[in-house]
Design a protein around this motif. Structure first.
Motif, short mmCIF file in Angstrom:
data_model
loop_
_atom_site.label_atom_id
_atom_site.label_comp_id
_atom_site.label_asym_id
_atom_site.label_seq_id
_atom_site.Cartn_x
_atom_site.Cartn_y
_atom_site.Cartn_z
N HIS A 97 9.83 15.29 4.71
CA HIS A 97 8.86 16.20 5.31
C HIS A 97 7.58 16.26 4.47
O HIS A 97 6.46 16.27 5.01
N ILE A 98 7.73 16.34 3.15
CA ILE A 98 6.56 16.39 2.28
C ILE A 98 5.73 15.11 2.43
O ILE A 98 4.50 15.16 2.58
N LEU A 99 6.42 13.99 2.43
CA LEU A 99 5.70 12.72 2.56
C LEU A 99 5.07 12.57 3.94
O LEU A 99 3.95 12.07 4.09
N GLN A 100 5.78 13.04 4.96
CA GLN A 100 5.23 13.00 6.32
C GLN A 100 3.97 13.87 6.41
O GLN A 100 2.97 13.46 7.03
N ASN A 101 4.00 15.05 5.82
CA ASN A 101 2.81 15.90 5.80
C ASN A 101 1.63 15.21 5.13
O ASN A 101 0.49 15.29 5.59
N LYS A 102 1.91 14.52 4.03
CA LYS A 102 0.84 13.81 3.33
C LYS A 102 0.28 12.68 4.20
O LYS A 102 -0.94 12.51 4.31
N MET A 103 1.18 11.93 4.83
CA MET A 103 0.74 10.79 5.63
C MET A 103 -0.02 11.24 6.87
O MET A 103 -0.91 10.52 7.36
N ASN A 104 0.29 12.41 7.37
CA ASN A 104 -0.37 12.93 8.57
C ASN A 104 -1.60 13.77 8.25
O ASN A 104 -2.19 14.39 9.15
N GLY A 105 -1.96 13.85 6.98
CA GLY A 105 -3.15 14.59 6.59
C GLY A 105 -2.98 16.09 6.58
O GLY A 105 -3.97 16.84 6.55
N LEU A 106 -1.74 16.57 6.61
CA LEU A 106 -1.48 18.01 6.63
C LEU A 106 -1.37 18.60 5.23
O LEU A 106 -1.35 19.82 5.06
N MET A 107 -1.25 17.74 4.24
CA MET A 107 -1.15 18.18 2.85
C MET A 107 -1.78 17.12 1.96
O MET A 107 -1.60 15.93 2.19
N THR A 108 -2.50 17.56 0.96
CA THR A 108 -3.04 16.66 -0.05
C THR A 108 -2.34 16.99 -1.36
O THR A 108 -2.41 18.13 -1.85
N GLY A 109 -1.62 16.02 -1.89
CA GLY A 109 -0.86 16.26 -3.11
C GLY A 109 -1.45 15.52 -4.30
O GLY A 109 -2.22 14.58 -4.16
N VAL A 110 -1.04 15.98 -5.47
CA VAL A 110 -1.40 15.30 -6.71
C VAL A 110 -0.15 15.32 -7.59
O VAL A 110 0.57 16.32 -7.65
N THR A 111 0.16 14.20 -8.23
CA THR A 111 1.35 14.14 -9.07
C THR A 111 1.08 14.81 -10.41
O THR A 111 -0.07 14.93 -10.86
N ASP A 142 0.88 -1.16 0.00
CA ASP A 142 0.00 0.00 0.00
C ASP A 142 0.92 1.22 0.00
O ASP A 142 1.61 1.48 1.00
N VAL A 143 0.95 1.94 -1.11
CA VAL A 143 2.03 2.90 -1.35
C VAL A 143 1.56 4.34 -1.19
O VAL A 143 0.45 4.69 -1.57
N VAL A 144 2.43 5.15 -0.62
CA VAL A 144 2.27 6.59 -0.63
C VAL A 144 3.58 7.19 -1.13
O VAL A 144 4.67 6.67 -0.83
N SER A 145 3.49 8.25 -1.92
CA SER A 145 4.70 8.84 -2.50
C SER A 145 4.63 10.36 -2.44
O SER A 145 3.57 10.94 -2.23
N ALA A 146 5.79 10.98 -2.62
CA ALA A 146 5.86 12.44 -2.68
C ALA A 146 6.94 12.85 -3.65
O ALA A 146 8.03 12.25 -3.68
N THR A 147 6.65 13.86 -4.45
CA THR A 147 7.62 14.42 -5.38
C THR A 147 8.12 15.74 -4.83
O THR A 147 7.34 16.57 -4.35
N ASN A 148 9.43 15.94 -4.92
CA ASN A 148 10.05 17.14 -4.39
C ASN A 148 10.98 17.74 -5.44
O ASN A 148 11.87 17.04 -5.95
N ALA A 149 10.79 18.99 -5.79
CA ALA A 149 11.72 19.72 -6.63
C ALA A 149 12.38 20.79 -5.78
O ALA A 149 11.69 21.54 -5.08
N GLY A 150 13.70 20.84 -5.79
CA GLY A 150 14.40 21.82 -4.97
C GLY A 150 15.86 21.88 -5.33
O GLY A 150 16.32 21.25 -6.28
N LEU A 151 16.60 22.62 -4.55
CA LEU A 151 18.02 22.85 -4.81
C LEU A 151 18.88 21.92 -3.97
O LEU A 151 18.47 21.43 -2.92
N ASP A 152 20.09 21.68 -4.47
CA ASP A 152 21.00 20.80 -3.73
C ASP A 152 21.83 21.56 -2.70
O ASP A 152 22.43 20.95 -1.81
N ARG A 153 21.85 22.89 -2.78
CA ARG A 153 22.60 23.75 -1.83
C ARG A 153 22.07 25.17 -1.98
O ARG A 153 21.27 25.44 -2.87
N PRO A 154 22.50 26.10 -1.16
CA PRO A 154 21.98 27.47 -1.29
C PRO A 154 22.33 28.11 -2.64
O PRO A 154 23.35 27.78 -3.25
#
Length: 564
Positions: A452-466, A365-377
């Motif tokens: 953090h993104i995936l944790q927010n989704k699993m805890n019901g704090l964020m609803t995402g769509v791919t 039973d899978v949950v996933s999260a996509t994250n786009a961001g930087l590798d450093r400042p």
């Protein structure tokens, strides 16, 4: 007391590692390494970079870090191992505990007794029965002779046309090599995407990057026929009837374990065609071990058997097999999680563990999260990363991680690989203590942000769509309200063109009148990477909107066509 004789069959990766390890552990043992090819301990993963001109001295592929060529003389003097090249093993007799061999240069035959035997026969390139496959100019990329031929072809073929059959690791690395040498390259992949270890939307990002470098990629199509002139390939006919001119073709559609010797000797062969081994790398014969591309391993996540033809694993398996052959079964190889990484021009694609699709196929039973961001400042020369984290929805256990982009992918996927092997949960990763300094990382590392993104989704704090789900909704003609909360300047530079409404995040609270009157309307928020998209979701929820989702990864992770 008679010294033990350990015979190793195969001299590519697992074999030399096994032979050297065995001799280190038992200096009295007689260790003999039998190799069919003329070379030993070849760095086969380096072949595309030799072809592409990263280096031109072929000895770099068979030498030590200090520049000493690993030939029979080296193995005899430095390792104490008798290495016999151009020597083909023709039979294993487990009852007599002998191997029979033939010396290819002299046709001399002989046999060797063994106390312990280690089979490292590797794999052979998969070459389908395509008409015309015997034409000159068509080759796999598997042996040193293949690398030599393609190195020469690439040096002489600037401006000519190359076809790469297969969009896997070797195919994509070879397409880069040819493109860097000035060839006109087309990759033909039978499946719907390249790099099948990635989920489709992640693979599409890599495909877009490869195309941006001038390489043509054709998916959902295969090769029906090779066409030749004067015995040399001149064109490739595809399954849909398209004919592509071609001066050189590389067939890179995977490998098949070399198990004939093992099978003829009565050893167990698994359902995927590899030699059966246990956690000690021991075959169904207690005196025979096996390692490398010829064996089946256990997937450490699913517990199922799998093939994993990777050079690094072959070395690790060979080390374990040798230790157990010398000291008894005291060393373990627990299996693989299928970690892999691929350089794609100035981009990198990497994976570890299970993709979302493979996790579902395995019954999770899978949950996933996509994250786009930087590798450093940004002030330290930041580069983009796009990742996808996959977890078990019931336990939070990390199942897999995929990441692509021009940023520092290798460190991210290495962190994930250790976490997958350790069975860590998303909650563990959300508070991971990783090293930080601005030249190397953001204060909250990209990998931790993904958790953090995936944790927010699993805890019901964020609803995402791919973005793949968004594309499917668009293709189905669903009525959606897209809310882009970037600045007007960002919007002017890059616009998806999917009917979105631009309301900058800072103005959102004062412009609620521009949103749908129906508080149950489906609203999809996003920004450049969807951090502001998440903030917008919280604002809209507070305002009473009940059906708001965040498009994960934002504009930077969007792999489909856009307006600008």
């Amino acid at each position: 007391m008679k010294s033990k004789r350990i015979v190793v069959i195969g001299g590519s990766a697992a074999g030399p590692k096994a032979a050297a390890r065995a001799k280190r552990l038992d200096q009295d043992a007689q260790v003999v390494l039998l190799q069919k090819d003329p070379e030993l301990s070849m760095a086969s993963c380096g072949y595309p970079y030799y072809i592409g001109g990263t280096f031109d001295d072929r000895n770099q592929l068979i030498c030590t870090p200090t520049g000493v060529v690993r030939d029979p003389g080296f193995f005899a003097k430095a390792k104490g191992v008798e290495a016999m090249v151009r020597t083909e093993v023709t039979e294993i007799d487990p009852k007599a505990k002998t191997v029979s061999f033939s010396k290819l240069d002299s046709n001399e035959t002989g046999s060797l007794e063994y106390d312990k035997l280690i089979i490292c026969t590797g794999a052979s390139p998969r070459v389908p029965p395509i008409p015309g496959r015997e034409l000159a100019g068509i080759t796999p990329l598997h042996a040193m002779r293949d690398a030599d031929a393609l190195h020469e072809a690439a040096a002489q073929a600037k401006g000519k046309k190359a076809i790469i059959v297969g969009g896997g690791l070797i195919g994509i690395e070879t397409c880069e090599a040819f493109a860097e040498k000035g060839l006109d390259v087309t990759v033909v992949e039978l499946l719907p995407q390249i790099l099948m270890f990635l989920d489709p939307e992640m693979a599409k990002l890599v495909e877009n990057h490869v195309k941006a470098k001038g390489v043509n990629i054709i998916t959902n199509n295969g090769v029906a026929e090779f066409i030749g002139e004067n015995g040399h390939v001149s064109a490739v006919k595809l399954n849909d009837g398209t004919t592509l001119p071609c001066d050189v073709a590389v067939v890179a559609i995977g490998v098949v374990p070399n198990v004939r010797l093992a099978k003829d000797a009565g050893l167990g062969i698994g359902k995927f065609g590899g030699i059966e081994v246990n956690e000690f790398m021991q075959t169904t014969d207690p005196d025979i071990y096996a390692s490398g591309d010829c064996v089946e391993l256990t997937n450490r996540i699913t517990g199922q058997k799998t093939l994993a033809p990777y050079g690094d694993l072959a070395n690790l398996e060979g080390r374990v097999a040798a230790e157990n052959a010398v000291k008894g079964n005291s060393s373990f190889f627990p299996g693989t999680i299928h970690s892999g990484i691929c350089k794609v021009f100035d981009f990198t694609a990497a994976t570890t563990g299970l993709s979302e699709e493979r996790a579902r196929q395995a019954g999770f039973d899978v949950v996933s999260a996509t994250n786009a961001g930087l590798d450093r400042p940004g002030f330290m020369g930041a580069k983009l990363l796009v990742s996808k984290m996959v977890a078990d929805a019931k336990t939070g256990r990390l199942l897999g991680f995929q990441i692509v982009g021009p940023g520092e992918v290798n460190r991210q996927v290495a962190e994930a690989a250790v976490a997958v092997m350790a069975g860590m949960s998303i909650n563990d990763l959300a508070v991971a203590d990783l090293p930080y300094a601005p030249p190397y990382s953001l204060a909250i590392d990209h990998f931790i942000t993904s958790a953090h993104i995936l944790q927010n989704k699993m805890n019901g704090l964020m609803t995402g769509v791919t973005n793949r789900e968004v594309k499917a909704k668009l293709d189905a003609g669903e009525k959606l309200f897209f809310l882009d909360v970037r600045s007007p300047e960002e919007f002017a530079q890059m616009e998806l063109g999917i009917g979105e409404k631009l309301i900058p995040l800072g103005a959102l609270r004062s412009k609620m009148s521009e949103l749908p009157e129906d508080k149950n309307a489906e609203i999809i928020t996003y920004c450049k990477i969807s951090m502001r998209g998440y903030e917008a979701q919280q604002v809209l929820h507070h305002a009473g909107y009940s059906n708001v989702t965040v498009m994960e990864g934002g504009v930077m992770a969007w792999p489909y066509g856009r307006k600008k």
